[in-house]
Design a protein around this motif. Structure first.
Motif, PDB file in Angstrom:
ATOM      1  N   PRO A   1       0.827  -1.207   0.000  1.00  0.00           N
ATOM      2  CA  PRO A   1       0.000   0.000   0.000  1.00  0.00           C
ATOM      3  C   PRO A   1       0.869   1.269   0.000  1.00  0.00           C
ATOM      4  N   ILE A   2       0.323   2.357  -0.484  1.00  0.00           N
ATOM      5  CA  ILE A   2       1.044   3.623  -0.521  1.00  0.00           C
ATOM      6  C   ILE A   2       1.473   4.016   0.892  1.00  0.00           C
ATOM      7  N   VAL A   3       0.547   4.064   1.808  1.00  0.00           N
ATOM      8  CA  VAL A   3       0.828   4.312   3.218  1.00  0.00           C
ATOM      9  C   VAL A   3       0.151   3.185   3.984  1.00  0.00           C
ATOM     10  N   ASN A   4       0.937   2.393   4.680  1.00  0.00           N
ATOM     11  CA  ASN A   4       0.414   1.239   5.388  1.00  0.00           C
ATOM     12  C   ASN A   4       0.143   1.613   6.842  1.00  0.00           C
ATOM     13  N   PHE A   5      -1.118   1.864   7.160  1.00  0.00           N
ATOM     14  CA  PHE A   5      -1.479   2.252   8.514  1.00  0.00           C
ATOM     15  C   PHE A   5      -1.618   1.063   9.459  1.00  0.00           C
ATOM     16  N   THR A   6      -1.260  -0.139   9.021  1.00  0.00           N
ATOM     17  CA  THR A   6      -1.266  -1.270   9.943  1.00  0.00           C
ATOM     18  C   THR A   6       0.017  -1.308  10.767  1.00  0.00           C
ATOM     19  N   GLU A   7       1.012  -0.545  10.347  1.00  0.00           N
ATOM     20  CA  GLU A   7       2.251  -0.444  11.120  1.00  0.00           C
ATOM     21  C   GLU A   7       2.100   0.685  12.139  1.00  0.00           C
ATOM     22  N   PRO A   8       2.370   0.414  13.407  1.00  0.00           N
ATOM     23  CA  PRO A   8       2.190   1.442  14.442  1.00  0.00           C
ATOM     24  C   PRO A   8       3.039   2.687  14.208  1.00  0.00           C
ATOM     25  N   LEU A   9       4.225   2.525  13.645  1.00  0.00           N
ATOM     26  CA  LEU A   9       5.073   3.681  13.392  1.00  0.00           C
ATOM     27  C   LEU A   9       4.442   4.622  12.368  1.00  0.00           C
ATOM     28  N   SER A  10       3.783   4.070  11.363  1.00  0.00           N
ATOM     29  CA  SER A  10       3.105   4.897  10.360  1.00  0.00           C
ATOM     30  C   SER A  10       1.955   5.684  10.980  1.00  0.00           C
ATOM     31  N   VAL A  11       1.201   5.051  11.844  1.00  0.00           N
ATOM     32  CA  VAL A  11       0.091   5.733  12.510  1.00  0.00           C
ATOM     33  C   VAL A  11       0.630   6.815  13.446  1.00  0.00           C
ATOM     34  N   LEU A  12       1.713   6.511  14.146  1.00  0.00           N
ATOM     35  CA  LEU A  12       2.311   7.488  15.052  1.00  0.00           C
ATOM     36  C   LEU A  12       2.834   8.704  14.289  1.00  0.00           C
ATOM     37  N   VAL A  13       3.509   8.472  13.168  1.00  0.00           N
ATOM     38  CA  VAL A  13       4.014   9.582  12.354  1.00  0.00           C
ATOM     39  C   VAL A  13       2.852  10.419  11.816  1.00  0.00           C
ATOM     40  N   ALA A  14       1.797   9.759  11.343  1.00  0.00           N
ATOM     41  CA  ALA A  14       0.632  10.484  10.829  1.00  0.00           C
ATOM     42  C   ALA A  14      -0.044  11.281  11.945  1.00  0.00           C
ATOM     43  N   LEU A  15      -0.113  10.719  13.137  1.00  0.00           N
ATOM     44  CA  LEU A  15      -0.729  11.415  14.266  1.00  0.00           C
ATOM     45  C   LEU A  15       0.093  12.629  14.684  1.00  0.00           C
ATOM     46  N   VAL A  16       1.423  12.479  14.718  1.00  0.00           N
ATOM     47  CA  VAL A  16       2.286  13.606  15.069  1.00  0.00           C
ATOM     48  C   VAL A  16       2.164  14.714  14.023  1.00  0.00           C
ATOM     49  N   LEU A  17       2.175  14.341  12.741  1.00  0.00           N
ATOM     50  CA  LEU A  17       2.001  15.337  11.679  1.00  0.00           C
ATOM     51  C   LEU A  17       0.626  16.005  11.778  1.00  0.00           C
ATOM     52  N   PHE A  18      -0.385  15.229  12.095  1.00  0.00           N
ATOM     53  CA  PHE A  18      -1.737  15.769  12.262  1.00  0.00           C
ATOM     54  C   PHE A  18      -1.764  16.824  13.365  1.00  0.00           C
ATOM     55  N   VAL A  19      -1.188  16.497  14.518  1.00  0.00           N
ATOM     56  CA  VAL A  19      -1.180  17.422  15.652  1.00  0.00           C
ATOM     57  C   VAL A  19      -0.377  18.679  15.309  1.00  0.00           C
ATOM     58  N   LEU A  20       0.761  18.515  14.658  1.00  0.00           N
ATOM     59  CA  LEU A  20       1.570  19.676  14.285  1.00  0.00           C
ATOM     60  C   LEU A  20       0.851  20.582  13.284  1.00  0.00           C
ATOM     61  N   ILE A  21       0.148  20.004  12.347  1.00  0.00           N
ATOM     62  CA  ILE A  21      -0.568  20.802  11.354  1.00  0.00           C
ATOM     63  C   ILE A  21      -1.762  21.515  11.992  1.00  0.00           C
ATOM     64  N   VAL A  22      -2.451  20.849  12.899  1.00  0.00           N
ATOM     65  CA  VAL A  22      -3.550  21.510  13.611  1.00  0.00           C
ATOM     66  C   VAL A  22      -2.993  22.658  14.458  1.00  0.00           C
ATOM     67  N   TRP A  23      -1.881  22.439  15.121  1.00  0.00           N
ATOM     68  CA  TRP A  23      -1.257  23.499  15.918  1.00  0.00           C
ATOM     69  C   TRP A  23      -0.851  24.673  15.025  1.00  0.00           C
ATOM     70  N   LEU A  24      -0.258  24.375  13.858  1.00  0.00           N
ATOM     71  CA  LEU A  24       0.140  25.427  12.923  1.00  0.00           C
ATOM     72  C   LEU A  24      -1.076  26.213  12.439  1.00  0.00           C
ATOM     73  N   GLY A  25      -2.152  25.523  12.132  1.00  0.00           N
ATOM     74  CA  GLY A  25      -3.373  26.195  11.712  1.00  0.00           C
ATOM     75  C   GLY A  25      -3.963  27.064  12.809  1.00  0.00           C
ATOM     76  N   LYS A  26      -3.893  26.582  14.047  1.00  0.00           N
ATOM     77  CA  LYS A  26      -4.416  27.358  15.178  1.00  0.00           C
ATOM     78  C   LYS A  26      -3.561  28.587  15.430  1.00  0.00           C
ATOM     79  N   GLU A  27      -2.256  28.445  15.356  1.00  0.00           N
ATOM     80  CA  GLU A  27      -1.358  29.571  15.607  1.00  0.00           C
ATOM     81  C   GLU A  27      -1.442  30.625  14.503  1.00  0.00           C
TER      82      GLU A  27
END
Length: 114
Positions: free
Chosen positions: A4-30
């Motif tokens: 798959p292009i992005v395999n979300f069954t790997e915990p590291l992939s989900v963690l990286v996506a979650l960290v990027l998600f939080v950073l982008i939400v923070w950037l949008g809020k700021e």
């Protein structure tokens, strides 16, 4: 073997996506710009479409890959839901900051129920 292009069954992939998600939400809020989470929403929608195309193109003999892509699609939906709520939230912040009259308070119905 087609991965798959992005395999979300790997915990590291989900963690990286979650960290990027939080950073982008923070950037949008700021920055108080709603286009930032909108871009993130479009990225997750693109991932969903690509995972769906991969699932459609799979042979039925690849049961493990079908299972991995199905899990990735489910996680895509969760990220789309979170991205949509963050977009509404930051759009409300942007409207208050620029003193624009919002058509409606998109999240009031959500916060009243919580």
């Amino acid at each position: 073997m087609n991965l798959p292009i992005v395999n979300f069954t790997e915990p590291l992939s989900v963690l990286v996506a979650l960290v990027l998600f939080v950073l982008i939400v923070w950037l949008g809020k700021e920055t108080k710009k709603s286009f930032v989470p909108c871009i993130m929403l479009l990225v997750f929608l693109t991932l969903l479409v690509s995972h769906a195309i991969e699932l459609y193109a799979m042979d039925s003999s690849m049961q493990q890959m079908i299972s991995d892509i199905a899990i990735s699609i489910a996680i895509d939906f969760v990220f789309i839901l979170l991205s949509f709520f963050s977009y509404l939230w930051i759009d409300d912040i942007e409207a208050k900051d620029t003193k624009k009259k919002s058509i409606d308070n998109s999240l009031d119905w959500f916060w009243k129920k919580v």
